[in-house]
Motif scaffolding. Sequence first.
Motif, mmCIF file in Angstrom:
data_model
loop_
_atom_site.group_PDB
_atom_site.id
_atom_site.type_symbol
_atom_site.label_atom_id
_atom_site.label_comp_id
_atom_site.label_asym_id
_atom_site.label_seq_id
_atom_site.Cartn_x
_atom_site.Cartn_y
_atom_site.Cartn_z
ATOM 1 N N TYR A 132 0.826 -1.206 0.000
ATOM 2 C CA TYR A 132 0.000 0.000 0.000
ATOM 3 C C TYR A 132 0.862 1.259 0.000
ATOM 4 N N SER A 133 1.947 1.244 0.749
ATOM 5 C CA SER A 133 2.811 2.419 0.838
ATOM 6 C C SER A 133 4.245 1.968 1.080
ATOM 7 N N GLY A 134 5.157 2.913 0.898
ATOM 8 C CA GLY A 134 6.562 2.624 1.168
ATOM 9 C C GLY A 134 7.155 1.602 0.214
ATOM 10 N N GLN A 135 7.935 0.657 0.767
ATOM 11 C CA GLN A 135 8.686 -0.312 -0.028
ATOM 12 C C GLN A 135 7.790 -1.398 -0.607
ATOM 13 N N ALA A 136 8.013 -1.720 -1.883
ATOM 14 C CA ALA A 136 7.348 -2.846 -2.538
ATOM 15 C C ALA A 136 8.378 -3.923 -2.829
ATOM 16 N N THR A 137 7.911 -5.118 -3.135
ATOM 17 C CA THR A 137 8.841 -6.233 -3.340
ATOM 18 C C THR A 137 9.033 -6.572 -4.811
ATOM 19 N N TYR A 138 8.303 -5.897 -5.683
ATOM 20 C CA TYR A 138 8.383 -6.202 -7.109
ATOM 21 C C TYR A 138 8.516 -4.890 -7.863
ATOM 22 N N ALA A 139 9.473 -4.822 -8.769
ATOM 23 C CA ALA A 139 9.790 -3.564 -9.436
ATOM 24 C C ALA A 139 8.779 -3.219 -10.523
ATOM 25 N N ASP A 140 8.704 -1.936 -10.831
ATOM 26 C CA ASP A 140 7.954 -1.476 -11.991
ATOM 27 C C ASP A 140 8.612 -2.008 -13.267
ATOM 28 N N LYS A 141 7.881 -1.911 -14.371
ATOM 29 C CA LYS A 141 8.397 -2.371 -15.655
ATOM 30 C C LYS A 141 8.312 -1.238 -16.679
ATOM 31 N N LEU A 142 9.364 -1.116 -17.496
ATOM 32 C CA LEU A 142 9.378 -0.175 -18.613
ATOM 33 C C LEU A 142 9.681 -0.972 -19.876
ATOM 34 N N PHE A 143 8.644 -1.239 -20.652
ATOM 35 C CA PHE A 143 8.768 -2.128 -21.802
ATOM 36 C C PHE A 143 9.075 -1.344 -23.079
ATOM 37 N N LYS A 144 10.133 -1.798 -23.771
ATOM 38 C CA LYS A 144 10.533 -1.246 -25.070
ATOM 39 C C LYS A 144 10.431 -2.335 -26.126
ATOM 40 N N PHE A 145 9.964 -1.962 -27.328
ATOM 41 C CA PHE A 145 9.948 -2.928 -28.425
ATOM 42 C C PHE A 145 11.368 -3.034 -28.977
ATOM 43 N N ARG A 146 11.961 -4.201 -28.773
ATOM 44 C CA ARG A 146 13.363 -4.421 -29.111
ATOM 45 C C ARG A 146 13.553 -5.896 -29.441
ATOM 46 N N ASN A 147 14.324 -6.169 -30.464
ATOM 47 C CA ASN A 147 14.570 -7.555 -30.868
ATOM 48 C C ASN A 147 13.282 -8.288 -31.235
ATOM 49 N N GLY A 148 12.340 -7.544 -31.826
ATOM 50 C CA GLY A 148 11.121 -8.164 -32.302
ATOM 51 C C GLY A 148 10.083 -8.466 -31.238
ATOM 52 N N ARG A 149 10.263 -7.955 -30.035
ATOM 53 C CA ARG A 149 9.331 -8.214 -28.953
ATOM 54 C C ARG A 149 9.492 -7.114 -27.897
ATOM 55 N N PHE A 150 8.561 -7.049 -26.952
ATOM 56 C CA PHE A 150 8.691 -6.083 -25.859
ATOM 57 C C PHE A 150 9.571 -6.662 -24.757
ATOM 58 N N GLU A 151 10.575 -5.861 -24.354
ATOM 59 C CA GLU A 151 11.511 -6.270 -23.307
ATOM 60 C C GLU A 151 11.578 -5.185 -22.243
ATOM 61 N N ASP A 152 11.773 -5.598 -21.002
ATOM 62 C CA ASP A 152 11.791 -4.662 -19.871
ATOM 63 C C ASP A 152 13.162 -4.016 -19.730
ATOM 64 N N LEU A 153 13.236 -2.716 -19.927
ATOM 65 C CA LEU A 153 14.501 -1.993 -19.797
ATOM 66 C C LEU A 153 15.017 -1.983 -18.371
ATOM 67 N N LEU A 154 14.112 -1.947 -17.410
ATOM 68 C CA LEU A 154 14.550 -1.872 -16.005
ATOM 69 C C LEU A 154 15.214 -3.167 -15.547
ATOM 70 N N SER A 155 15.001 -4.263 -16.300
ATOM 71 C CA SER A 155 15.649 -5.536 -15.967
ATOM 72 C C SER A 155 16.990 -5.713 -16.666
ATOM 73 N N ASP A 156 17.369 -4.791 -17.574
ATOM 74 C CA ASP A 156 18.669 -4.878 -18.227
ATOM 75 C C ASP A 156 19.779 -4.771 -17.187
ATOM 76 N N ASP A 157 20.879 -5.452 -17.436
ATOM 77 C CA ASP A 157 21.995 -5.464 -16.481
ATOM 78 C C ASP A 157 22.459 -4.057 -16.128
ATOM 79 N N ILE A 158 22.519 -3.185 -17.138
ATOM 80 C CA ILE A 158 23.024 -1.837 -16.873
ATOM 81 C C ILE A 158 22.126 -1.090 -15.898
ATOM 82 N N ASN A 159 20.836 -1.327 -15.961
ATOM 83 C CA ASN A 159 19.910 -0.632 -15.071
ATOM 84 C C ASN A 159 19.766 -1.327 -13.725
#
Length: 569
Positions: A132-159
């Motif tokens: 409800y507030s404060g810390q959550a246990t699962y991250a948001d997702k930012l999906f980009k169309f890449r490599n022929g499909r949608f992939e989550d940028l926030l899960s990329d190693d660099i991020n």
Amino acid sequence: MRSVEMRVWWACLLFLGLSGLSQAQPMFSVTTDTVLALHALHNPTQLNYGMAVTDVDGDGDLEVVVAGYNGPNLVLKYDRTQNKLMNIAVDDRSSPYYTLRDLQGNAIGVTACDVDGDGREEVYFLNTNNAYSGQATYADKLFKFRNGRFEDLLSDDINVRRGVANRMAGRSVACVDRKGTGRYSVYVANYASGNVGPHALIEMDEAASDVEKGVIALSDVAPQANVNKHTGGRGVVIGPILSETRSDIFCDNENGPNFLFQNNGDGTFKDVAAEAGVEDGYQHGRGVALADFNGDGKTDIVYGNWNGPHRLYLQDKQQRFKNIATQAFASPSPIRTVIAADFDNDLQLEVFFNNIAYRGNAPNRIFRVSRKHNSDPEITELDVGDASEPQGRGTGATVTDFDGDGLLDLLVAHGESASQPISVFKVNQGSSNKWLRVVPRTRFGAYARGAKVVMYTKHSGAHMRIIDGGSGYLCEMEPVAHFGLGSDEATSIAVYWPDGRSMVRPLESADMNTVIEIAYPNAGEESALTSDAQVWMLANEEEESIHTLHRQCGEGFTVNINGRCVVTA
């Protein structure tokens, strides 16, 4: 005696006839069973929340993205051969849209915009994961169309290494082009617990990214932009509110004052809510929208307070806001989404209130806000029709014209306290009224979220729209400036981008009832709007509204946002 009876009889008939003429059709009729049949694939009975409109599959048509809470996220596409909305985010790992389903996320908010400047919008899901507030246990997702499909940028190693993924319990998300570059940041209205969970502002770090190779490094720049405040974040809306073209940010909050972040011109912001008179600190904000309700060229704010008085704030020349909500309009309700649009194409804006029936009936409502010369708008409650849904657990809603008939379609999501399918409604009124739809593009070709579009007409003056970057509450409207014209005719349109660039286009009768795309102007193309040699100031500019000025300019001229007559041909 008989003649008296006859006169009474005719008087009664006349009264009934006039009464019947004054009773308009209800605004909405439900079309769910026709357009979006109840089906486990296309319209599952589940908890849904936010809705956003964007071009998911890149074919030029708009789709509706739905945040699924105890089920998959949905992507509803209109199939013109079957005249139905179909979910294309199917349970098939080979589908390019499969990852958008994100079953674990418990998504609540959703928005879309071009984060990396490749001309195609990314999709951001705000996931609560039951927090409800404060810390959550699962991250948001930012999906980009890449490599022929949608992939989550926030899960990329660099991020992941940068630790940028938002793991806070948020509510609404919206997109802001804070520097006017055509690349958008995602504003996340988190719900803080003490000093945990400030508002976030996630954007691409251009120096560390390689867009051509698909490497998108992200950063949370909220501290640098001065928006990292702790509060019970709820609604957020983006647009040129106080600035002429730059994107400002308004947040209606819970358990604390609202924020009105004015853009300083360099991508940083200053909270001026107190000076502007919109703090409203003892209420609990929810749905919010921007519009020009009185036709003076200034951006006004409408929003709902949870079981508190709803607000309709008009902005004056001193950039202060006055609440003009009537008693009926302000009547408290368990409000969620608020939408401002011209549903029946009659030149007047309506405000739709979407409520959640969590303790007894809570019908949705709609009000017309009619412009009046030299006075505040007139607010009238209308018959909402089938969209009343007195037992609906309304959570989110959005508008778009998915069937291309020139009338906005209304989609309402339900959830939280009960699993219910999505509802779809058509507008019953205004089928003979003229309309115009305008789609401004960024320099990269994406939807120009936050751009201002002004339509000038032969008889009713100027009408302004802002391309939505996120509003309503948890939601985002279509990236189109939709204008109803009634029997009037548009003479020109002007577009103002968040970087200050502008463009004017004359219109002809053949342009009515069409969709017009406006490309970002190249160097020199905006001279027709901004050249001093083509600008004349009218007398009494300070006392005349843009509505009146436009009529005084004459043939071959239009009025820009500063009330100046400008050559259009």
